[in-house]
Design a protein around this motif. Sequence first.
Motif, PDB file in Angstrom:
ATOM      1  N   ALA A 121       0.829  -1.207   0.000  1.00 14.62           N
ATOM      2  CA  ALA A 121       0.000   0.000   0.000  1.00 14.62           C
ATOM      3  C   ALA A 121       0.865   1.259   0.000  1.00 14.62           C
ATOM      4  O   ALA A 121       0.575   2.227  -0.710  1.00 14.62           O
ATOM      5  CB  ALA A 121      -0.928  -0.004   1.212  1.00 14.62           C
ATOM      6  N   TYR A 122       1.901   1.267   0.805  1.00 15.25           N
ATOM      7  CA  TYR A 122       2.817   2.411   0.881  1.00 15.25           C
ATOM      8  C   TYR A 122       3.517   2.611  -0.468  1.00 15.25           C
ATOM      9  O   TYR A 122       3.588   3.728  -1.001  1.00 15.25           O
ATOM     10  CB  TYR A 122       3.827   2.148   1.991  1.00 15.25           C
ATOM     11  CG  TYR A 122       4.783   3.275   2.324  1.00 15.25           C
ATOM     12  CD1 TYR A 122       4.551   4.095   3.432  1.00 15.25           C
ATOM     13  CD2 TYR A 122       5.944   3.495   1.577  1.00 15.25           C
ATOM     14  CE1 TYR A 122       5.442   5.105   3.777  1.00 15.25           C
ATOM     15  CE2 TYR A 122       6.835   4.506   1.913  1.00 15.25           C
ATOM     16  CZ  TYR A 122       6.581   5.313   3.006  1.00 15.25           C
ATOM     17  OH  TYR A 122       7.479   6.311   3.347  1.00 15.25           O
ATOM     18  N   ALA A 123       4.030   1.514  -1.040  1.00 11.34           N
ATOM     19  CA  ALA A 123       4.752   1.605  -2.311  1.00 11.34           C
ATOM     20  C   ALA A 123       3.828   2.070  -3.431  1.00 11.34           C
ATOM     21  O   ALA A 123       4.246   2.819  -4.320  1.00 11.34           O
ATOM     22  CB  ALA A 123       5.361   0.250  -2.657  1.00 11.34           C
ATOM     23  N   ARG A 124       2.559   1.656  -3.403  1.00 14.11           N
ATOM     24  CA  ARG A 124       1.633   2.063  -4.464  1.00 14.11           C
ATOM     25  C   ARG A 124       1.474   3.584  -4.484  1.00 14.11           C
ATOM     26  O   ARG A 124       1.406   4.193  -5.559  1.00 14.11           O
ATOM     27  CB  ARG A 124       0.278   1.381  -4.255  1.00 14.11           C
ATOM     28  CG  ARG A 124      -0.741   1.769  -5.331  1.00 14.11           C
ATOM     29  CD  ARG A 124      -2.047   0.993  -5.202  1.00 14.11           C
ATOM     30  NE  ARG A 124      -1.908  -0.357  -5.730  1.00 14.11           N
ATOM     31  CZ  ARG A 124      -1.869  -1.453  -4.987  1.00 14.11           C
ATOM     32  NH1 ARG A 124      -1.981  -1.359  -3.656  1.00 14.11           N
ATOM     33  NH2 ARG A 124      -1.763  -2.641  -5.544  1.00 14.11           N
ATOM     34  N   VAL A 162      10.603  10.346   8.423  1.00 11.66           N
ATOM     35  CA  VAL A 162       9.967   9.302   7.614  1.00 11.66           C
ATOM     36  C   VAL A 162       8.759   8.724   8.343  1.00 11.66           C
ATOM     37  O   VAL A 162       7.747   8.389   7.723  1.00 11.66           O
ATOM     38  CB  VAL A 162      10.986   8.187   7.290  1.00 11.66           C
ATOM     39  CG1 VAL A 162      10.300   7.010   6.594  1.00 11.66           C
ATOM     40  CG2 VAL A 162      12.121   8.730   6.429  1.00 11.66           C
ATOM     41  N   LEU A 163       8.850   8.614   9.655  1.00 14.15           N
ATOM     42  CA  LEU A 163       7.788   7.985  10.433  1.00 14.15           C
ATOM     43  C   LEU A 163       6.523   8.834  10.480  1.00 14.15           C
ATOM     44  O   LEU A 163       5.427   8.304  10.692  1.00 14.15           O
ATOM     45  CB  LEU A 163       8.270   7.727  11.870  1.00 14.15           C
ATOM     46  CG  LEU A 163       9.592   6.973  12.031  1.00 14.15           C
ATOM     47  CD1 LEU A 163       9.910   6.801  13.506  1.00 14.15           C
ATOM     48  CD2 LEU A 163       9.561   5.640  11.312  1.00 14.15           C
ATOM     49  N   SER A 164       6.674  10.136  10.290  1.00 13.16           N
ATOM     50  CA  SER A 164       5.538  11.057  10.413  1.00 13.16           C
ATOM     51  C   SER A 164       5.032  11.570   9.082  1.00 13.16           C
ATOM     52  O   SER A 164       3.985  12.229   9.042  1.00 13.16           O
ATOM     53  CB  SER A 164       5.942  12.256  11.290  1.00 13.16           C
ATOM     54  OG  SER A 164       6.315  11.834  12.578  1.00 13.16           O
ATOM     55  N   ARG A 165       5.741  11.296   7.995  1.00 13.30           N
ATOM     56  CA  ARG A 165       5.314  11.795   6.680  1.00 13.30           C
ATOM     57  C   ARG A 165       4.139  10.972   6.182  1.00 13.30           C
ATOM     58  O   ARG A 165       4.264   9.756   5.997  1.00 13.30           O
ATOM     59  CB  ARG A 165       6.479  11.743   5.693  1.00 13.30           C
ATOM     60  CG  ARG A 165       6.094  12.225   4.277  1.00 13.30           C
ATOM     61  CD  ARG A 165       7.308  12.444   3.402  1.00 13.30           C
ATOM     62  NE  ARG A 165       8.066  13.604   3.882  1.00 13.30           N
ATOM     63  CZ  ARG A 165       9.231  13.509   4.505  1.00 13.30           C
ATOM     64  NH1 ARG A 165       9.799  12.332   4.714  1.00 13.30           N
ATOM     65  NH2 ARG A 165       9.851  14.600   4.918  1.00 13.30           N
ATOM     66  N   PRO A 166       2.972  11.579   5.931  1.00 11.17           N
ATOM     67  CA  PRO A 166       1.795  10.808   5.507  1.00 11.17           C
ATOM     68  C   PRO A 166       1.921  10.316   4.067  1.00 11.17           C
ATOM     69  O   PRO A 166       1.891  11.106   3.122  1.00 11.17           O
ATOM     70  CB  PRO A 166       0.646  11.808   5.658  1.00 11.17           C
ATOM     71  CG  PRO A 166       1.290  13.151   5.548  1.00 11.17           C
ATOM     72  CD  PRO A 166       2.664  13.018   6.112  1.00 11.17           C
ATOM     73  N   ILE A 167       2.091   9.034   3.904  1.00  8.16           N
ATOM     74  CA  ILE A 167       2.121   8.393   2.590  1.00  8.16           C
ATOM     75  C   ILE A 167       0.936   7.443   2.555  1.00  8.16           C
ATOM     76  O   ILE A 167       0.954   6.371   3.156  1.00  8.16           O
ATOM     77  CB  ILE A 167       3.438   7.617   2.360  1.00  8.16           C
ATOM     78  CG1 ILE A 167       4.656   8.526   2.534  1.00  8.16           C
ATOM     79  CG2 ILE A 167       3.435   6.958   0.987  1.00  8.16           C
ATOM     80  CD1 ILE A 167       4.774   9.633   1.510  1.00  8.16           C
ATOM     81  N   GLY A 168      -0.125   7.834   1.878  1.00  9.14           N
ATOM     82  CA  GLY A 168      -1.352   7.062   1.908  1.00  9.14           C
ATOM     83  C   GLY A 168      -2.195   7.432   3.119  1.00  9.14           C
ATOM     84  O   GLY A 168      -2.061   8.509   3.713  1.00  9.14           O
ATOM     85  N   SER A 169      -3.061   6.531   3.513  1.00  5.62           N
ATOM     86  CA  SER A 169      -3.990   6.773   4.620  1.00  5.62           C
ATOM     87  C   SER A 169      -3.305   6.508   5.957  1.00  5.62           C
ATOM     88  O   SER A 169      -2.246   5.889   6.017  1.00  5.62           O
ATOM     89  CB  SER A 169      -5.200   5.847   4.479  1.00  5.62           C
ATOM     90  OG  SER A 169      -4.796   4.488   4.708  1.00  5.62           O
ATOM     91  N   PRO A 170      -3.929   6.956   7.064  1.00  6.70           N
ATOM     92  CA  PRO A 170      -3.399   6.596   8.387  1.00  6.70           C
ATOM     93  C   PRO A 170      -3.266   5.079   8.558  1.00  6.70           C
ATOM     94  O   PRO A 170      -2.313   4.596   9.164  1.00  6.70           O
ATOM     95  CB  PRO A 170      -4.428   7.191   9.340  1.00  6.70           C
ATOM     96  CG  PRO A 170      -4.983   8.364   8.598  1.00  6.70           C
ATOM     97  CD  PRO A 170      -5.047   7.916   7.172  1.00  6.70           C
ATOM     98  N   LYS A 171      -4.212   4.326   8.019  1.00  6.97           N
ATOM     99  CA  LYS A 171      -4.139   2.864   8.090  1.00  6.97           C
ATOM    100  C   LYS A 171      -2.902   2.348   7.352  1.00  6.97           C
ATOM    101  O   LYS A 171      -2.210   1.441   7.826  1.00  6.97           O
ATOM    102  CB  LYS A 171      -5.405   2.251   7.498  1.00  6.97           C
ATOM    103  CG  LYS A 171      -5.412   0.720   7.467  1.00  6.97           C
ATOM    104  CD  LYS A 171      -6.753   0.217   6.952  1.00  6.97           C
ATOM    105  CE  LYS A 171      -6.790  -1.308   6.892  1.00  6.97           C
ATOM    106  NZ  LYS A 171      -5.928  -1.847   5.830  1.00  6.97           N
ATOM    107  N   ASP A 172      -2.627   2.930   6.179  1.00 13.05           N
ATOM    108  CA  ASP A 172      -1.439   2.536   5.421  1.00 13.05           C
ATOM    109  C   ASP A 172      -0.172   2.800   6.220  1.00 13.05           C
ATOM    110  O   ASP A 172       0.756   1.974   6.234  1.00 13.05           O
ATOM    111  CB  ASP A 172      -1.364   3.301   4.095  1.00 13.05           C
ATOM    112  CG  ASP A 172      -2.492   2.953   3.139  1.00 13.05           C
ATOM    113  OD1 ASP A 172      -3.052   1.843   3.275  1.00 13.05           O
ATOM    114  OD2 ASP A 172      -2.810   3.789   2.275  1.00 13.05           O
ATOM    115  N   MET A 173      -0.128   3.965   6.864  1.00 17.26           N
ATOM    116  CA  MET A 173       1.063   4.315   7.643  1.00 17.26           C
ATOM    117  C   MET A 173       1.217   3.400   8.844  1.00 17.26           C
ATOM    118  O   MET A 173       2.332   2.977   9.182  1.00 17.26           O
ATOM    119  CB  MET A 173       0.997   5.777   8.086  1.00 17.26           C
ATOM    120  CG  MET A 173       1.273   6.784   6.975  1.00 17.26           C
ATOM    121  SD  MET A 173       2.931   6.601   6.251  1.00 17.26           S
ATOM    122  CE  MET A 173       3.986   6.869   7.678  1.00 17.26           C
TER     123      MET A 173
END
Length: 267
Positions: A121-124, A162-173
Amino acid sequence: MNLGDWGTMVDQFTPQAIWGRELRHYRQAAGLTQAQLAQKIHFSEGLISGVETGQLPASPEFAQSCDTTLTTGGALHRLLDWRRGQRFPLWFGKWRDKEQAATVLRAYEPLLVPGLLQTEAYARVVLRGDEMALAARMDRQAILTRDDPEPPIFRCIMDEAVLSRPIGSPKDMREQLDHLVSMVGPRLSVQVVPHGMHPGLLSGFVIATLDGGTDVAYVDTALRGLTVSEQDEVDHAVQRFESIRTEALPLRMSLDLIKRTADEKWT
């Protein structure tokens, strides 16, 4: 696993497998073993074996080296035309060969989770929905869980941002941070550099240690990635990695920070 087992694992009629058999034909016609060819073209015997059995792709650089050594008249490089629509950029092929053959990988990332540790999901999101590139990235990750050869030792350092940068949804993170923690083991570590000024703010990079102890580096730029083999530059990358590592939290504290961020920010 012996070489005969490969045939049960690979579709022997894919273009990649057919190309590998062509390489084997030219190598055997030249009277060379895989080990002898490896010495002549300066790629590992394991890579040659993987290419010939259809397990690994051949980069243009690899094909050109084989053409020159085996005096094929450029046949192998021409046969790579089927890869023009392939999932990896041409400039990445050279690094992929090194990554596949590495015994140790040391990676630093200031912006994103390294590709080898990204969830689907993150990579997408990172790849903007490019499903072909996504499949390629997921395939690359197999080196961390393979049985033969043994997975490389992987030492990963990331900036806390990196841990706080939103990539996708909160669930994805949340899933991504949980995945980081779950991947840690005897051969894989993840450390975090706390917020603030440190030597790794300019760009991410990876160092691959190959059989024999040779190091090769891969450096991200705004336009493309660069594979670097010049000794002075690689030595500088190694020194930079060690300098960044001195700023990073120890493994256990890093994992605690990852878990805490997942709980507090992405739940």
